[in-house]
Design a protein around this motif. Sequence first.
Motif, PDB file in Angstrom:
ATOM      1  N   SER A 116       0.748  -1.372  -0.059  1.00  0.00           N
ATOM      2  CA  SER A 116      -0.314   0.391  -0.205  1.00  0.00           C
ATOM      3  C   SER A 116       0.794   1.148  -0.213  1.00  0.00           C
ATOM      4  O   SER A 116       2.194   1.040   0.322  1.00  0.00           O
ATOM      5  CB  SER A 116      -0.627  -0.101   0.837  1.00  0.00           C
ATOM      6  N   TYR A 124      -4.020  -0.485  -4.910  1.00  0.00           N
ATOM      7  CA  TYR A 124      -3.523  -1.176  -4.048  1.00  0.00           C
ATOM      8  C   TYR A 124      -4.942  -0.613  -2.578  1.00  0.00           C
ATOM      9  O   TYR A 124      -5.055  -1.975  -2.556  1.00  0.00           O
ATOM     10  CB  TYR A 124      -2.016  -0.669  -3.130  1.00  0.00           C
ATOM     11  N   ASP A 125      -5.648   0.491  -2.711  1.00  0.00           N
ATOM     12  CA  ASP A 125      -6.264   0.839  -2.212  1.00  0.00           C
ATOM     13  C   ASP A 125      -7.297   0.407  -2.600  1.00  0.00           C
ATOM     14  O   ASP A 125      -8.009   0.104  -1.677  1.00  0.00           O
ATOM     15  CB  ASP A 125      -6.992   1.976  -2.690  1.00  0.00           C
ATOM     16  N   LEU A 128      -6.999  -4.185  -1.129  1.00  0.00           N
ATOM     17  CA  LEU A 128      -6.027  -4.220  -0.495  1.00  0.00           C
ATOM     18  C   LEU A 128      -5.424  -5.726   0.251  1.00  0.00           C
ATOM     19  O   LEU A 128      -5.083  -6.171   0.170  1.00  0.00           O
ATOM     20  CB  LEU A 128      -5.810  -3.067   1.163  1.00  0.00           C
ATOM     21  N   ILE A 152      -4.736   0.968   7.685  1.00  0.00           N
ATOM     22  CA  ILE A 152      -3.726  -0.050   7.266  1.00  0.00           C
ATOM     23  C   ILE A 152      -2.778  -0.214   8.164  1.00  0.00           C
ATOM     24  O   ILE A 152      -2.114  -2.017   7.534  1.00  0.00           O
ATOM     25  CB  ILE A 152      -3.512   1.275   6.072  1.00  0.00           C
TER      26      ILE A 152
END
Length: 216
Positions: A116, A124-125, A128, A152
């Motif tokens: 991330s 990536y967001d 995840l 995260i």
Amino acid sequence: MNIEEIRGRSRVILAIDEEEPRKYWNVLDAVGSSVKAVKLGWMAILSLGSDGVKSLINGHDDKYFIMDAKMADVNFINEKIARRMAGLGFDGIIMHGFIGPSNAPPSVMDVFVLISMTQGPTLYDASLERAMDYTKAIDRRGIVVPGNKPDIIRKAREQFPSDVIISPGIGAQGGSIGCAVKHGADFGIVGRSIYESSDPVESLKRLEREAAESQC
Ligand code: O7M
């Protein structure tokens, strides 16, 4: 050097991304033995050249050096890059998680997988959980998760209980090292807040204090 020797004793990984070669030496001279780990990246290779990076690492053999290659190529290229970086003296290397286990380099040194980023949004967001699944299948020492996104870090720590978690985005990008540690980071990666500081040693000490206090 083995990162387990410094894990828990020191919380700051110094990132240096400068243009001028002498600045790498100057900042490392200034902080001396209080810095136990250093992250260099493509700026260091471009500024110092590979021989210059090798001399810098050789001249500071009390420190753990990570190459932030953010590798995202296919496996045989990543293997060549990793072997060359190991030859320069690096102890660890960073790869992108999205390339998956089949493209990961062989474990010629510690591998850290980025799952991330501090700035975004990125793919990536949106993915995840998938990034974490890919990462679990990679032979690795640890993971890179954003120090300015504590939630995260917490999710990553739950999923990766024994990984070394290293977290950039501290200071200049808004993250707090105390908060990152509280949520499960082992180390904060800090660049400008130290190397652009008028007093790098004092900045480092303050960050180590905040990390030890582990508060948000
Ligand atoms: O502390 P700074 O903001 O001066 O520097 C941050 C360092 O962390 C810099 O070296 C970046 O390349 C790195 N970094 C990020 O800023 N964001 C990320 O998402 C990931 C990294 C990183 O270290 O990736 C391995």
